[in-house]
Design a protein around this motif. Structure first.
Motif, PDB file in Angstrom:
ATOM      1  N   VAL A   8      -6.821  11.083  -4.214  1.00 53.89           N
ATOM      2  CA  VAL A   8      -6.124   9.922  -3.624  1.00 53.89           C
ATOM      3  C   VAL A   8      -5.435   8.979  -4.416  1.00 53.89           C
ATOM      4  N   LEU A   9      -5.925   8.548  -5.651  1.00 51.66           N
ATOM      5  CA  LEU A   9      -5.266   7.846  -6.297  1.00 51.66           C
ATOM      6  C   LEU A   9      -4.135   8.287  -7.155  1.00 51.66           C
ATOM      7  N   LEU A  10      -4.411   9.589  -7.644  1.00 53.76           N
ATOM      8  CA  LEU A  10      -3.443  10.533  -8.173  1.00 53.76           C
ATOM      9  C   LEU A  10      -1.942  10.724  -7.480  1.00 53.76           C
ATOM     10  N   VAL A  11      -2.474  11.073  -6.152  1.00 51.69           N
ATOM     11  CA  VAL A  11      -1.356  11.270  -5.272  1.00 51.69           C
ATOM     12  C   VAL A  11      -0.713  10.079  -5.046  1.00 51.69           C
ATOM     13  N   THR A  12      -1.292   8.902  -4.912  1.00 51.47           N
ATOM     14  CA  THR A  12      -0.498   7.679  -4.297  1.00 51.47           C
ATOM     15  C   THR A  12       0.100   7.053  -5.597  1.00 51.47           C
ATOM     16  N   ALA A  13      -0.302   7.129  -7.085  1.00 52.11           N
ATOM     17  CA  ALA A  13       0.308   7.212  -8.087  1.00 52.11           C
ATOM     18  C   ALA A  13       1.822   7.482  -8.041  1.00 52.11           C
ATOM     19  N   LEU A  14       1.828   8.998  -7.778  1.00 52.86           N
ATOM     20  CA  LEU A  14       2.974   9.776  -7.724  1.00 52.86           C
ATOM     21  C   LEU A  14       4.049   9.197  -6.567  1.00 52.86           C
ATOM     22  N   LEU A  15       3.235   9.265  -5.460  1.00 54.41           N
ATOM     23  CA  LEU A  15       4.109   8.735  -4.392  1.00 54.41           C
ATOM     24  C   LEU A  15       4.879   7.409  -4.672  1.00 54.41           C
ATOM     25  N   SER A  16       4.143   6.240  -5.201  1.00 56.48           N
ATOM     26  CA  SER A  16       4.487   5.066  -5.578  1.00 56.48           C
ATOM     27  C   SER A  16       5.790   5.038  -6.226  1.00 56.48           C
ATOM     28  N   ARG A  17       5.766   5.772  -7.261  1.00 58.31           N
ATOM     29  CA  ARG A  17       7.015   6.057  -8.037  1.00 58.31           C
ATOM     30  C   ARG A  17       8.178   6.660  -7.290  1.00 58.31           C
ATOM     31  N   ARG A  18       7.650   7.747  -6.602  1.00 59.60           N
ATOM     32  CA  ARG A  18       8.881   8.392  -5.888  1.00 59.60           C
ATOM     33  C   ARG A  18       9.378   7.801  -4.602  1.00 59.60           C
ATOM     34  N   LEU A  19       8.558   7.028  -4.077  1.00 61.07           N
ATOM     35  CA  LEU A  19       8.973   6.336  -2.656  1.00 61.07           C
ATOM     36  C   LEU A  19       8.633   5.076  -2.775  1.00 61.07           C
ATOM     37  N   PRO A  20       9.615   4.314  -3.255  1.00 62.37           N
ATOM     38  CA  PRO A  20       9.308   2.544  -3.237  1.00 62.37           C
ATOM     39  C   PRO A  20       8.919   2.108  -1.697  1.00 62.37           C
ATOM     40  N   ALA A  21       9.386   2.601  -0.827  1.00 61.99           N
ATOM     41  CA  ALA A  21       9.121   1.997   0.485  1.00 61.99           C
ATOM     42  C   ALA A  21       7.378   2.034   0.591  1.00 61.99           C
ATOM     43  N   LEU A  22       6.667   2.725   0.015  1.00 61.02           N
ATOM     44  CA  LEU A  22       5.311   2.792   0.122  1.00 61.02           C
ATOM     45  C   LEU A  22       4.614   1.827  -0.787  1.00 61.02           C
ATOM     46  N   THR A  23       5.337   1.092  -1.659  1.00 53.81           N
ATOM     47  CA  THR A  23       4.910  -0.147  -2.209  1.00 53.81           C
ATOM     48  C   THR A  23       5.807  -1.391  -1.728  1.00 53.81           C
ATOM     49  N   PRO A  24       5.703  -1.616  -0.645  1.00 50.54           N
ATOM     50  CA  PRO A  24       6.836  -3.019  -0.351  1.00 50.54           C
ATOM     51  C   PRO A  24       6.831  -4.187  -1.143  1.00 50.54           C
ATOM     52  N   ASP A  25       7.639  -5.015  -1.190  1.00 54.76           N
ATOM     53  CA  ASP A  25       7.832  -6.115  -1.978  1.00 54.76           C
ATOM     54  C   ASP A  25       7.256  -7.196  -1.058  1.00 54.76           C
ATOM     55  N   THR A  26       5.864  -7.194  -0.782  1.00 50.65           N
ATOM     56  CA  THR A  26       5.440  -8.588  -0.099  1.00 50.65           C
ATOM     57  C   THR A  26       5.032  -9.558  -0.953  1.00 50.65           C
ATOM     58  N   PRO A  27       5.005 -10.846  -0.302  1.00 51.87           N
ATOM     59  CA  PRO A  27       4.514 -11.706  -1.317  1.00 51.87           C
ATOM     60  C   PRO A  27       3.370 -11.687  -1.897  1.00 51.87           C
ATOM     61  N   ALA A  28       3.425 -12.443  -3.232  1.00 59.18           N
ATOM     62  CA  ALA A  28       2.330 -12.137  -3.987  1.00 59.18           C
ATOM     63  C   ALA A  28       0.884 -12.553  -3.484  1.00 59.18           C
ATOM     64  N   HIS A  29       0.798 -13.482  -2.557  1.00 65.30           N
ATOM     65  CA  HIS A  29      -0.405 -14.191  -2.244  1.00 65.30           C
ATOM     66  C   HIS A  29      -0.733 -13.394  -0.959  1.00 65.30           C
ATOM     67  N   THR A  30      -0.195 -12.245  -0.419  1.00 67.84           N
ATOM     68  CA  THR A  30      -0.732 -11.327   0.503  1.00 67.84           C
ATOM     69  C   THR A  30      -0.574  -9.866   0.058  1.00 67.84           C
ATOM     70  N   ARG A  31      -0.158  -9.638  -0.970  1.00 68.59           N
ATOM     71  CA  ARG A  31      -0.032  -8.211  -1.526  1.00 68.59           C
ATOM     72  C   ARG A  31      -1.186  -7.636  -1.483  1.00 68.59           C
ATOM     73  N   TRP A  32      -2.302  -8.422  -1.928  1.00 76.05           N
ATOM     74  CA  TRP A  32      -3.548  -7.684  -2.171  1.00 76.05           C
ATOM     75  C   TRP A  32      -4.360  -7.375  -0.982  1.00 76.05           C
ATOM     76  N   ILE A  33      -3.792  -7.712   0.225  1.00 75.88           N
ATOM     77  CA  ILE A  33      -4.187  -7.012   1.466  1.00 75.88           C
ATOM     78  C   ILE A  33      -4.073  -5.888   1.435  1.00 75.88           C
ATOM     79  N   ASP A  34      -2.693  -5.312   1.064  1.00 72.15           N
ATOM     80  CA  ASP A  34      -2.358  -3.974   1.292  1.00 72.15           C
ATOM     81  C   ASP A  34      -3.258  -3.193   0.360  1.00 72.15           C
TER      82      ASP A  34
END
Length: 377
Positions: A8-34
């Motif tokens: 899971v971590l390997l695939v999501t690590a690769l996807l987070s680099r290729r698809l920025p939409a999967l790591t949305p730029d949410t506010p710092a104080h709520t980003r931890w919820i994701d």
């Protein structure tokens, strides 16, 4: 279990680099919820992986999950589900605390857009998977058509058996979604009550949820209450010395959860206290590890991961067993590799359904106001 987490971590690590939409730029104080969502979804996947396959006898010969291991896997799944309930209570209490008026028709339209399209897709995929493994005949198609409303009911109706195939094997997690809808239905009433009484919305939702827990499903409503009450601390920033103390408390709590998991699995009070303390500490500390891109990415696709993982597990391993070689003949390392590969496919499929289905309906409707914000809960 380590292989599933690693994949899971390997695939999501690769996807987070290729698809920025999967790591949305949410506010710092709520980003931890994701990130917390991603961990919760992974815990549920850990629970269902080996247990589902063993229950279906699609495992190597002499492979068995011992009673202690089975209890541990079930406990991991419970923790994941309870965290999801806490997050729901936290997010919606927080949203309602930040507004003085709510367009409830719009609120429920957004809930429908958020949950229904992907779940409908999951039901359709489940019917295809069921058809692949059931005896296909005219009766199957008639039963499937008649059962479609029950399958689309989000767990309010029992899942059907089509021919000899029990669709609960594919959508058995949907009971949690029924409680989510019940919580949403409660919010307008609570919001009206707290507007008539000088009580913070988070406390009001928490108290009503606790009251519900005394009447029905205490193991569910308790965690909605925990999340709602924790929302009152969402903006609190502890001083440096207190932050150190709370980090130590979090470490002690995690050790306690690891040591006393068997007690927590048997006693709901112990489980509830652990989750309560854990969630309150996370709300105040907002650990940086939960903002790590692979974990945030897993959280972004967590809904699809949650509703599709059972059927994808059944499909991939089942088709391997039928079309490639009998899983019962596999040596244990090869079985682990099969589970790891299946986890990769589940994660990729969940990413596809998030982009192709969820995201299409999550786009804000520009002609409608957004009093609760556009960020999906």
């Amino acid at each position: 279990l380590a292989a599933i987490v690693a994949m899971v971590l390997l695939v999501t690590a690769l996807l987070s680099r290729r698809l920025p939409a999967l790591t949305p730029d949410t506010p710092a104080h709520t980003r931890w919820i994701d990130g917390l969502r991603g961990i919760a979804a992974t815990l549920v996947l850990l629970n269902h992986g080996p247990l589902v396959l063993e229950n279906l006898n699609i495992v190597p010969l002499h492979f068995s999950v011992g009673e202690a291991d089975r209890a541990l896997l079930i406990q991991l799944g419970k923790i994941g589900v309870h965290i999801f309930f806490c997050i729901t209570g936290f997010l919606f209490a927080g949203k309602l605390m930040s507004t003085r008026s709510v367009d409830w028709s719009e609120f429920f339209i957004k809930r429908v857009r958020r949950l229904v399209p992907a779940y409908t897709a999951a039901v359709l995929v489940a019917l295809v998977v069921a058809g692949l493994f059931a005896d296909l005949n005219s009766t199957f198609f008639i039963e499937a058509a008649r059962s479609l409303p029950r399958m689309l009911s989000f767990g309010f109706a029992d899942l059907p058996i089509l021919g000899t195939f029990d669709t609960a094997r594919l959508l058995g997690m949907n009971w949690t979604l029924a409680y989510e809808w019940q919580f949403y239905a409660l919010l307008p009433l609570v919001f009206a009550l707290v507007r008539a009484v000088p009580v913070p919305v988070g406390i009001g939702i928490g108290v009503v949820s606790l009251a519900c827990s005394l009447v029905v499903a205490p193991g569910v409503w308790l965690f909605f209450a925990v999340g709602a009450l924790a929302a009152t601390l969402a903006s609190y920033a502890p001083p440096a010395w207190l932050r150190i103390v709370l980090k130590l408390a979090l470490a002690v709590l995690l050790v306690s959860m690891a040591v006393h998991w068997q007690v927590a699995a048997r006693q709901q009070t112990v489980q509830g206290l652990h989750i309560l303390a854990l969630f309150f500490l996370l709300v105040v500390l907002r650990p940086a590890v939960l903002t790590w891109p692979p974990v945030v990415c897993a959280g972004t696709i967590s809904y699809s991961l949650y509703i599709f993982h059972l059927m994808m597990l059944y499909l991939v391993v089942g088709m391997f067993d039928r079309g490639v070689m009998a899983v019962s003949t596999l040596p244990f390392p090869a079985f682990v590799a099969l589970l790891a590969g299946t986890t990769v496919l589940i994660t990729l499929w969940s990413t596809f359904t998030y982009i192709a289905v969820e995201q299409r309906f999550l786009r804000p409707v520009h002609h409608v106001s957004e009093p609760l914000g556009t960020r999906p809960a």
